[in-house]
Enzyme design. Structure first.
Site, short mmCIF file in Angstrom:
data_model
loop_
_atom_site.label_atom_id
_atom_site.label_comp_id
_atom_site.label_asym_id
_atom_site.label_seq_id
_atom_site.Cartn_x
_atom_site.Cartn_y
_atom_site.Cartn_z
N THR A 1 -13.32 58.44 64.02
CA THR A 1 -13.37 58.24 62.56
C THR A 1 -13.12 56.76 62.29
O THR A 1 -12.38 56.12 63.03
CB THR A 1 -12.25 59.09 61.91
N ARG B 1 -16.30 73.03 56.75
CA ARG B 1 -14.96 72.48 56.99
C ARG B 1 -14.88 71.03 56.49
O ARG B 1 -15.76 70.23 56.77
CB ARG B 1 -14.64 72.52 58.49
N VAL B 2 -13.85 70.74 55.76
CA VAL B 2 -13.62 69.37 55.29
C VAL B 2 -12.27 68.92 55.83
O VAL B 2 -11.28 69.65 55.72
CB VAL B 2 -13.64 69.30 53.75
N GLY B 3 -12.25 67.75 56.44
CA GLY B 3 -11.01 67.22 57.00
C GLY B 3 -10.28 66.34 56.00
O GLY B 3 -10.51 66.40 54.79
N ASP B 4 -9.40 65.49 56.52
CA ASP B 4 -8.55 64.66 55.66
C ASP B 4 -9.27 63.41 55.13
O ASP B 4 -8.88 62.86 54.10
CB ASP B 4 -7.30 64.22 56.42
N THR C 1 -6.58 58.59 60.76
CA THR C 1 -7.47 59.26 61.71
C THR C 1 -6.66 60.23 62.55
O THR C 1 -5.52 59.93 62.90
CB THR C 1 -8.20 58.26 62.63
N GLY C 2 -7.23 61.37 62.88
CA GLY C 2 -6.48 62.33 63.69
C GLY C 2 -6.90 63.74 63.34
O GLY C 2 -7.96 63.97 62.76
N GLY D 1 -7.29 66.40 61.29
CA GLY D 1 -7.29 66.33 59.83
C GLY D 1 -6.47 67.38 59.11
O GLY D 1 -5.87 67.12 58.08
N1 ASP Z 1 -9.48 63.05 60.75
C1 ASP Z 1 -10.83 63.44 61.06
C2 ASP Z 1 -11.04 64.87 60.62
O1 ASP Z 1 -10.16 65.69 60.81
C3 ASP Z 1 -11.16 63.33 62.52
C4 ASP Z 1 -10.82 62.00 63.16
O2 ASP Z 1 -9.99 61.27 62.66
O3 ASP Z 1 -11.43 61.67 64.19
O4 ASP Z 1 -12.09 65.18 60.13
#
Ligand code: ASP
Length: 336
Positions: free
Chosen positions: A194, A222-225, A244-245, A247
């Site tokens: 990300t 699905r929606v992440g952070d 990033t991480g 989510g």
């Molecule tokens: N945070 C992102 C998500 O969960 C993934 C990532 O940071 O690589 O969609």
């Protein structure tokens, strides 16, 4: 007069500089199990060069008196166009073998924000997030509706095949082959790359932006952070964060907002605030990842609790860092 103001706006130029206000920028290209053994020399060099180019593109704008908004947009679009990161070209694949992209931007001044999710054909999702902020009455738009708005405002479209890279496709096939096996779900191996940026301009204004393809094998819808204001992206008058991480944990902890709230109400320094949330609160719940955080004095913090985080920064004192692994120059601040 009005003409000059409009021209300045188009160039992303800020008004008269405040004396002694430093400029600063930090970027990330994702956190995860990034190990030396997994990156060959040429790829590592190419990734470092891409990080440096994105960092310098953003910093040059700040140096010339441009806005933090223009700087984060320049850095993030550059990273979206690079095949090495999980945003725009090079995005990871969903469980159905598609690319679904999310992005958001927030400005410290007036706490204006724009976000998009579930895009499949917009070349640079961060530009659509910016358009939502600037050209619609809304903060967040998703899927087909967001793409209809993109058409209206003249945002560039691409064929979905534009986002595909061979490496990401292989990751998807590996993920698919592991389904049904014990430990197949270990999400810690499922994200990388990300992208995000935070910047401080001569006017003392902060901005944050984040863009992603999400996590390999994510379910439909699905929606992440990354596009959630307060989770993956936040900016107020004193602090800006891009995350990033994993989510789901970053949403549950409202990570980006929590860090800036500690700075604002708890009077913590940005470094202490980011460390506390990333190194204690996120892992306590079982999540992992990292952030880039910046305050209005130009102090940068880059903590992560994974093996690595693609990152770069030029802090308010002009100290520059480009790093990948956890043993490189510390994870907490820009190194001289
Ligand atoms: N945070 C992102 C998500 O969960 C993934 C990532 O940071 O690589 O969609």
């Amino acid at each position: 007069m009005i003409r000059t103001a409009l021209l300045s706006l188009a160039l992303g130029l800020a008004g008269p500089a405040l004396a002694d206000t430093p400029v600063a920028i930090a970027i990330h290209g994702g956190a995860g199990t990034i190990e030396r053994s997994k990156l060959d020399e040429a790829t590592e060099a190419a990734i470092r060069a891409e990080l440096a180019a994105a960092l310098d593109a953003g910093h040059a704008i700040l140096d010339e008196g441009g806005t933090a908004q223009a700087a984060v947009i320049a850095a993030v679009t550059r990273l979206e166009d690079s095949p090495y990161f999980n945003a725009g070209k090079g995005a990871v694949f969903t469980a159905d073998g598609r690319n679904e992209l999310d992005a958001s931007i927030m400005l410290g001044k007036g706490q204006r924000a724009g976000a998009v999710a579930g895009l499949t054909r917009v070349k640079n999702p961060i530009l659509l997030a910016e358009a939502v902020m600037q050209r619609s009455p809304h903060v967040m738009m998703i899927g087909a509706g967001a793409e209809a708005f993109a058409k209206e405002v003249g945002i560039a479209f691409v064929d979905p095949s534009h986002f595909r890279t061979e490496g990401r496709w292989q990751q998807y096939l590996d993920w698919k082959a592991r389904q049904g096996q014990p430990r197949a779900q270990a999400p810690k191996d499922r994200y990388f790359g990300t992208v995000g940026a935070v910047a401080l301009d001569r006017q003392g204004e902060l901005a944050a932006a984040t863009s992603t393809g999400g996590m390999t094998g994510k379910r439909y819808g699905r929606v992440g952070d990354a596009p959630i204001i307060g989770a993956g992206t936040w900016a107020d008058e004193g602090c800006a964060v891009s995350a990033t991480g994993w989510g789901e944990f970053f949403i549950r902890l409202a990570v980006a907002h929590d860090i800036c709230a500690r700075v604002r109400y708890g009077k913590a320094g940005v470094e202490a605030a980011a460390e506390e949330v990333v190194m204690r609160r996120v892992p306590e719940l079982g999540g992992d990842g990292g952030v880039i955080a910046l305050d209005a004095k130009g102090q940068v913090s880059l903590p992560f609790n994974t093996r690595g985080m693609y990152r770069g920064a030029i802090d308010g004192k002009g100290r520059r860092t480009i790093a990948i692994y956890d043993d490189e120059g510390g994870a907490d601040a820009a190194q001289p």
